[in-house]
Design an enzyme around this catalytic site. Structure first.
Site, PDB file in Angstrom:
ATOM      1  N   LYS A   1     -71.801 -55.508   4.788  1.00  0.00           N
ATOM      2  CA  LYS A   1     -72.885 -55.891   5.698  1.00  0.00           C
ATOM      3  C   LYS A   1     -74.102 -55.007   5.467  1.00  0.00           C
ATOM      4  O   LYS A   1     -74.042 -53.800   5.689  1.00  0.00           O
ATOM      5  CB  LYS A   1     -72.462 -55.738   7.159  1.00  0.00           C
ATOM      6  CG  LYS A   1     -73.558 -56.243   8.108  1.00  0.00           C
ATOM      7  CD  LYS A   1     -73.331 -55.844   9.539  1.00  0.00           C
ATOM      8  CE  LYS A   1     -74.084 -54.605   9.958  1.00  0.00           C
ATOM      9  NZ  LYS A   1     -75.550 -54.715   9.884  1.00  0.00           N
TER      10      LYS A   1
ATOM     11  N   GLY B   1     -74.556 -44.433   8.093  1.00  0.00           N
ATOM     12  CA  GLY B   1     -75.470 -44.710   9.205  1.00  0.00           C
ATOM     13  C   GLY B   1     -75.513 -43.540  10.159  1.00  0.00           C
ATOM     14  O   GLY B   1     -75.321 -42.386   9.753  1.00  0.00           O
TER      15      GLY B   1
ATOM     16  N   GLU C   1     -73.735 -41.288  15.722  1.00  0.00           N
ATOM     17  CA  GLU C   1     -73.238 -41.922  16.952  1.00  0.00           C
ATOM     18  C   GLU C   1     -72.312 -43.103  16.626  1.00  0.00           C
ATOM     19  O   GLU C   1     -71.185 -43.189  17.128  1.00  0.00           O
ATOM     20  CB  GLU C   1     -74.469 -42.393  17.726  1.00  0.00           C
ATOM     21  CG  GLU C   1     -74.199 -42.818  19.121  1.00  0.00           C
ATOM     22  CD  GLU C   1     -75.419 -43.572  19.671  1.00  0.00           C
ATOM     23  OE1 GLU C   1     -76.508 -43.476  19.077  1.00  0.00           O
ATOM     24  OE2 GLU C   1     -75.234 -44.274  20.674  1.00  0.00           O
TER      25      GLU C   1
ATOM     26  N   GLU D   1     -70.519 -41.482   6.019  1.00  0.00           N
ATOM     27  CA  GLU D   1     -71.664 -40.706   5.526  1.00  0.00           C
ATOM     28  C   GLU D   1     -72.731 -40.836   6.594  1.00  0.00           C
ATOM     29  O   GLU D   1     -73.316 -41.903   6.762  1.00  0.00           O
ATOM     30  CB  GLU D   1     -72.116 -41.261   4.169  1.00  0.00           C
ATOM     31  CG  GLU D   1     -72.925 -40.269   3.373  1.00  0.00           C
ATOM     32  CD  GLU D   1     -74.406 -40.440   3.581  1.00  0.00           C
ATOM     33  OE1 GLU D   1     -74.935 -39.773   4.512  1.00  0.00           O
ATOM     34  OE2 GLU D   1     -75.015 -41.226   2.858  1.00  0.00           O
TER      35      GLU D   1
ATOM     36  N   CYS E   1     -81.030 -39.466   4.773  1.00  0.00           N
ATOM     37  CA  CYS E   1     -80.043 -38.689   5.536  1.00  0.00           C
ATOM     38  C   CYS E   1     -80.025 -37.228   5.087  1.00  0.00           C
ATOM     39  O   CYS E   1     -79.766 -36.337   5.878  1.00  0.00           O
ATOM     40  CB  CYS E   1     -78.662 -39.312   5.423  1.00  0.00           C
ATOM     41  SG  CYS E   1     -78.253 -39.769   3.744  1.00  0.00           S
TER      42      CYS E   1
ATOM     43  N   GLU F   1     -81.916 -35.303  14.276  1.00  0.00           N
ATOM     44  CA  GLU F   1     -82.402 -36.017  13.094  1.00  0.00           C
ATOM     45  C   GLU F   1     -83.559 -36.931  13.529  1.00  0.00           C
ATOM     46  O   GLU F   1     -83.394 -37.787  14.385  1.00  0.00           O
ATOM     47  CB  GLU F   1     -81.266 -36.859  12.516  1.00  0.00           C
ATOM     48  CG  GLU F   1     -81.627 -37.525  11.212  1.00  0.00           C
ATOM     49  CD  GLU F   1     -80.460 -38.287  10.590  1.00  0.00           C
ATOM     50  OE1 GLU F   1     -79.739 -38.980  11.322  1.00  0.00           O
ATOM     51  OE2 GLU F   1     -80.294 -38.186   9.363  1.00  0.00           O
TER      52      GLU F   1
END
Ligand code: NDP
Length: 499
Positions: free
Chosen positions: A196, A248, A251, A270, A304, A401
């Site tokens: 996805k 992603g 959370e 990751e 990231c 972040e």
């Protein structure tokens, strides 16, 4: 196709004495459909619902794409299972490798088309999608194609076997590259895939289905289902999936880990990062400034492993920050399809709002903000490259972040203090060290709790090199030999093969 409005004017930040003439890459090479289905079992199926994907630089609608529901995901998983148990897992490894080589070559041949589409749908500068995303995506397929028939040598005496059906969920910051990171090792190891892409950037994954058709990949080996987080959750919850690979937010990663606990499904995560880019007083400053800029303004800071915390030795703070501010004023912000553009559009309205909220918190908490003068396009989502000085460890902009073009500058006096501050974060994905001393680089690299440590450079990627995090940045590695392991079962895993 909806009529295309003019691109936003490329802005540059400060009067340099001359203007760059616009150098837009033609988008004629990309032909978009009005609408796309879901790619399942080697053909397009009608989704139960659809939504419109847009260009974040102009807010123009680009195409309707499917919002896959749980039933659609189940059909895709069924197709992947059938392909796995049918021809794919039994195929001679050298034959699997041929498909991967073909995909790699097709990506190279169609690189310009993919690069334009990636910039159009995601907002990143064309020079980055052209020079970074596309070459690296092709390189991943080449690299893992090479391993497909050498697994016995890569893992001697361990009888490597594929895991089965992999569910893969990827983010919007490097849509095609993340797809390559996920699909290439999975296929090389003999698995099949349901992937996805992120809700805001589905188009390059959908164009990739045409590459699969050209490569004559057997139906069902790769299935692409588009949609939002609900589609991702349906993949995670589907009983037919043997392994989940997720990139992603921390959370969502935590929620997935909670859900999979006890199910026996394999998982790699990751997640986010808050990397320290550490500059010692003996570092070559001009070179370091380029590394800092590349570390945080590359891809609008939607990275990231971005070097979002600059730790600078106190004695050189003033000259370094001055040089950095001067360099910032030369960055060109604007049309992602303009070849001069350094900083493109923010990926979505939601991400822009998140950046604005965190930047406001930095000002409220007392850090000093610097933004060079900048003319931004009127439509679309934009944020001026920003530097905060006087940042304290406790500030939100030093802890959370931001995932935008915003740098927080902190200082240190000794290597021990730099180390302490760098490791004082919930994350542990990457770090950078700038110094002339080799011994200091090694001393730091051994002690930094980060999956990747760059020395006198930043944001360098290579398919042969494993990438992944510690702590809240996740677990498991992608890239290199290590990147194959999550997609394999071994003898020592036991009779049922669970690892
Ligand atoms: P998410 O973690 O929500 O998105 C990553 C992927 O997971 C997307 O494909 C998303 O779909 C999907 N997803 C969302 N919810 C679920 C769920 N419950 N189960 C399974 N899959 C799900 O990140 P966001 O896009 O919301 O970004 C939020 C923040 O996360 C950013 O501001 C940034 O700080 C961080 N981030 C970090 C990334 C990294 O590379 N480490 C990448 C992206 C974001 P959908 O796109 O539809 O939401």
């Amino acid at each position: 196709m909806t009529e295309v409005p003019a691109h936003p004017r490329p802005g540059h930040l400060a009067p340099l004495g001359f203007e760059y003439a616009a150098a837009p890459e033609s988008r004629a090479i990309v032909s978009l459909e009005d609408g796309y289905g879901l790619y399942v079992g080697g053909r397009w199926i009608e989704p139960s619902e659809t939504y419109t994907t847009i260009s974040p630089a102009s807010e123009e609608p680009l195409a309707r794409v499917g919002q896959a529901g749980a039933q659609d995901v189940d059909t895709a998983v069924g197709a992947a299972r059938e392909a796995f148990e049918g021809a794919w897992s039994a195929l001679r490894p050298a034959e699997r490798a041929k498909y991967l080589f073909r995909i790699a070559r097709l990506l190279q041949e169609r690189a310009r088309e993919f690069a334009v589409l990636e910039s159009l749908n995601g907002g990143k500068p064309i020079k980055e999608s052209r020079d970074v995303d596309l070459p690296l995506a092709a390189a991943h397929f080449f690299y893992y194609a090479g391993w497909a028939d050498k697994l016995e040598y890569a893992f001697p005496n361990r009888s490597p076997r594929p895991v089965g059906v992999a569910g893969q969920i990827i983010p919007w910051n490097f849509p095609l590259l993340m797809l390559a990171w996920k699909i290439a090792p999975a296929l090389a190891a003999g698995n099949t895939v349901v992937l996805k892409p992120a809700e805001t950037t589905p188009l390059s994954a959908l164009l990739f289905c045409d590459v699969l058709r050209q490569a004559e990949l057997p139906p069902g080996v790769v299935n692409i289902v588009t949609g939002d987080g609900r589609t991702g959750a349906a993949i995670v919850g589907n009983e037919g999936v043997d392994k989940i690979a997720f990139t992603g937010s921390t959370e969502v990663g935590k929620a997935i880990q909670r859900e999979l606990a006890g199910t026996g499904k394999r998982l790699t995560l990751e997640l986010g990062g808050k990397a320290a880019n550490i500059v010692f007083d003996d570092a070559p400053l001009d070179q370091a400034v380029e590394g800092i800029v590349n570390g945080i303004y590359f891809n609008q800071g939607h990275v990231c492993c971005a070097g979002s915390r600059l730790l600078v030795q106190e004695s050189i703070q003033q000259p370094l920050v001055e040089k950095l501010k001067r360099r910032l004023a030369t960055l060109r912000v604007g049309d992602p399809l303009d070849k001069n553009t350094d900083v493109g559009a923010i990926n979505s309205a939601a991400q822009l709002q998140k950046i604005e909220e965190l930047v406001a918190s930095g000002e409220q908490e007392g850090a000093e903000i610097y933004q060079p003068p900048c003319r931004l396009p009127e439509r679309g989502y934009w944020f001026v490259p920003t530097v905060f000085t006087g940042v304290a460890q406790s500030h939100r902009i030093a802890q959370e972040e931001i995932f935008g073009p915003v740098l927080s500058v902190l200082t240190f006096r000794t290597p021990a203090e730099a180390l302490e501050k760098a490791n004082n974060t919930a994350y542990g994905l990457s770090a950078g060290v700038w110094t002339e001393k080799g011994s200091r680089i090694l001393w730091m690299a051994q002690r930094l709790r980060a999956g990747v440590v760059w020395a006198n450079t930043f944001n360098r990627f290579d398919p042969t090199s494993p990438f992944g995090g510690y702590k809240e940045s996740g677990f498991g590695r992608e890239g290199g030999l290590h990147g194959l392991e999550p997609y394999l079962r071994f003898d020592e895993d036991g009779a049922d093969g669970d690892g």
